[in-house]
Scaffold this active site. Sequence first.
Site, short mmCIF file in Angstrom:
data_model
loop_
_atom_site.label_atom_id
_atom_site.label_comp_id
_atom_site.label_asym_id
_atom_site.label_seq_id
_atom_site.Cartn_x
_atom_site.Cartn_y
_atom_site.Cartn_z
N LYS A 71 15.48 11.59 -4.22
CA LYS A 71 14.91 11.11 -2.95
C LYS A 71 15.52 9.78 -2.53
CE LYS A 71 10.88 11.42 -4.97
NZ LYS A 71 11.20 12.18 -6.18
N ARG B 110 -14.37 3.88 -5.09
CA ARG B 110 -14.72 2.73 -4.23
C ARG B 110 -14.95 1.44 -5.02
NH1 ARG B 110 -19.02 6.66 -1.78
NH2 ARG B 110 -19.01 7.06 -4.00
N ALA C 47 7.28 5.75 -9.85
CA ALA C 47 8.51 6.24 -9.24
C ALA C 47 9.70 5.44 -9.73
CB ALA C 47 8.42 6.11 -7.72
N GLN D 199 7.42 10.96 -6.45
CA GLN D 199 7.08 12.14 -7.27
C GLN D 199 7.54 13.41 -6.55
OE1 GLN D 199 4.25 9.57 -6.95
NE2 GLN D 199 5.63 8.73 -8.46
N HIS E 62 13.54 5.42 -8.16
CA HIS E 62 14.46 6.02 -7.19
C HIS E 62 15.82 5.33 -7.32
CE1 HIS E 62 10.91 7.46 -4.47
NE2 HIS E 62 10.86 7.92 -5.71
#
Length: 426
Positions: free
Chosen positions: A16, A143, A39, A225, A41
């Site tokens: 990606k 939350r 990630a 991902q 990349h």
Amino acid sequence: MKVDVLLGLQWGDEGKGKVVDVLTPRYDIVARFQGGPNAGHTLEFEGKKYVLRSIPSGIFQSGQTNIIGNGVVLDPVLFAEEANALEASGNKLTDVLKISKKAHLIMPTHRLLDAANEKAKGKGKIGTTGKGIGPTYTDKISRNGLRVGDILLPDFKERYEAARNRHLEQLAALGAPADMAALAEAEAKWMEALGYMRTYDIIDSEHFVNKALANEKSVLCEGAQGTMLDVDFGSYPFVTSSNTVCAGACTGLGIAPRSIGEVFGIFKAYCTRVGSGPFPTELFDETGKRIRDLGHEYGAVTGRERRCGWIDLVALRYAIMINGVTQLIMMKSDVLDGFDEIKACTAYEIDGEITRDFPYSIEEGSVKPVYVTLPGWKTDMTKMKSEDEFPENFKNYIAFLEKELATPITIVSIGPDRNQTIERKK
Ligand code: GDP
Ligand code: IMO
Ligand code: MG
């Protein structure tokens, strides 16, 4: 103006980062919408290699604004390390990078919880990247999370301590009490990194993006991902904790679904997976090893060996459906350049029945891939500049995939460098 989305169709690491970098000059804004430093990349150009984790891959081109969206989870320490390394190599970031106030913060105790949860799962562990992703998203959904915008509030310290103390109780309940001295050290680093983060533009990114769209600016969303790691549609529970699919770009940036234009679905000419979980076309033989060696299939974040196998068209068809992919991008076909034969899984056999539809579960051992064998192209394609040079068997492979997947392959990547990218004629 439309928003285009580029996302992975397999189990991540499809390439990606490389393609976002290549496509960036066509856009005004590049934005990450989910995931975090799980990630990795990788981009290569001018003989240099960079690995980005939280910072969008549009950062190396010029003139674009890069945004870390609200759907992302951010570790200030890793962010500071990544940003400092980029600045040291001459990239001025503060002018071009903006962070959403609504992105959630990964705390040191989230990482401890990630490790403790994995330990508690024993043999059933997910094989996470250990970056605290699951616990941070858990706090978001329950939350209890801390957001980037909170660091600007006067009572941030109290909020932090309340969350930290809650985590300490959870750790104790898991039988993994925190080492308080080590935690104090990690917290000091974390607080210092927050100071660095404050030097960036911390913005209401949903307003920023929508105003930009109203002013005819274009946006490229960079997925992290892959679809098979999506928390709803991936190989649950062996998934990550965010929506990696196209819809995630809407919730992760505050973009209306009707703004989405092209959806670029990116896949490798074969398939890999890192971490545990089912992988129907995994190869345990010499061929799998050969793919791993030729493709340098080792994780960019953890250095783990990536599991390798043949392309899985059942899973790809499913991913294309879920994401509404309009264009396919095929990566790393060069890794197969020397193969005599290439296999593609076109269907699954489950309990003696053949199916082309991706099933509810692909639990290990329950699915037998049905393969078609295609002749290899046996040509070094890494220096090719146009599709006119493609060997016949490679053209046939593309035509086969396009027919099976009912979607055009518009870009083919034949090596890790920015320049080793071929756009096909429309
Ligand atoms: P991402 O997480 O989807 O951005 O992908 P990764 O960077 O984790 O993994 C892709 C790896 O393959 C990186 O090491 C890239 O440099 C490399 N790569 C990308 N495209 C190609 C290609 O077409 N051929 C080869 N041989 N390597 C590629
Ligand atoms: P990029 O963006 C490949 C995998 C982990 C693990 C599971 C859950 O580089 O494609 P997590 O730490 O997210 O809770 O781990 O997901 N995983 C990835 N695999 N590429 C990635 O990112 C990944 N991010 C997470 O190995 O199996
Ligand atoms: Mg990666």
